[in-house]
Scaffold this active site. Sequence first.
Site, PDB file in Angstrom:
ATOM      1  N   PRO A  88      49.347  38.021  35.002  1.00 25.57           N
ATOM      2  CA  PRO A  88      48.835  39.231  35.599  1.00 25.57           C
ATOM      3  C   PRO A  88      48.469  39.055  37.053  1.00 25.57           C
ATOM      4  O   PRO A  88      47.615  38.242  37.392  1.00 25.57           O
ATOM      5  CB  PRO A  88      47.589  39.532  34.766  1.00 25.57           C
ATOM      6  CG  PRO A  88      47.363  38.338  33.906  1.00 25.57           C
ATOM      7  CD  PRO A  88      48.302  37.282  34.305  1.00 25.57           C
ATOM      8  N   GLU A  89      49.121  39.818  37.865  1.00 26.16           N
ATOM      9  CA  GLU A  89      48.721  39.947  39.258  1.00 26.16           C
ATOM     10  C   GLU A  89      48.217  41.381  39.386  1.00 26.16           C
ATOM     11  O   GLU A  89      47.993  42.048  38.377  1.00 26.16           O
ATOM     12  CB  GLU A  89      49.913  39.637  40.183  1.00 26.16           C
ATOM     13  CG  GLU A  89      50.453  38.218  39.945  1.00 26.16           C
ATOM     14  CD  GLU A  89      51.630  37.821  40.814  1.00 26.16           C
ATOM     15  OE1 GLU A  89      51.737  38.316  41.949  1.00 26.16           O
ATOM     16  OE2 GLU A  89      52.454  37.015  40.362  1.00 26.16           O
TER      17      GLU A  89
END
Length: 274
Positions: A2-3
């Site tokens: 997850p960015e």
Amino acid sequence: MPELPEVEVLRRSLVPRLPGQRIERVEVYNPKLREPVSAARLDRDCVGRRVLALRRRAKYLLIDLEGDRTLIVHLGMTGRLTLVEAEEVAEPHEHLAFFLDSGQRLRFRDPRRFGMVFSRPTRGLEDGRHFAHLGVEPLGGDFDGQRLKDAAKRRRGPVKTFLMDARVVVGLGNIYVAEALFRAGIHPKRSVARISRRRWELLAGEVRKVLGGAIREGGTTLNDFADGDGQAGYFQVSLWVYGREGESCPRCQTTIRRIVQANRSTFYCPACQH
DNA sequence: CGGGCGGCCTGGAGGC
DNA sequence: TGCCTCCAGGCCGCCC
């Protein structure tokens, strides 16, 4: 996984369903995350309170509750936060769950346990240890090439690690940095001291575009990412260089390379990026 | 003060 | 099939 886009996709998926719900019970099955989970503190801060709003800062999901409390969730590398029926059987690596008055539970699962879940007073949150040092939001109004150029004045080193530094700009990780640099035609090893004003503007624009595009496509799902409904994203098909070592550049057919910078893989096209 | 590196974890992929 | 090594989206703290 997850960015910024993945956390934003998660936030948006929960917006129609979470606000207004009351947390009735918190269960912690394994407190050993990146920072130990305090079940007592979560109990004190969450139980009996309604969810007011969902916000995001950098890669943190902020769940604002009544009574000046915020529940903070970070997905680390493999974290997942999903809303399921309360009676659904526990998944492997489900480390904690918030039981809601709708009969659902908000489940946090994270095989690698690099994630974080904690609560804090809403007021002053941005001054806390996890937030005080954070730089500009790349999708906010005050992010542009000038901002990057100014930040680069006090620094040396390659542009790739510069963009990954959350003190400069938040939300960018290994995937989107590689993609933004490719789209801007900038070599990941180029020194920040040798980037023109014009190229900083170009880069800032590509950062916004790649993040915006990824949000629209539901994020990038390589292995683990899913939104609050368990839905995978499909921006991975739009990645031009990330994870494509040995394949040909979509623009010029040159073979894409992988190098290591600051102990992380960097993917780039040696012909398109200077 | 800036930058580089190791460490925190588990699991999947690929080589032999 | 099994064992071993490498690799993975993040972040922090420690060191120079």
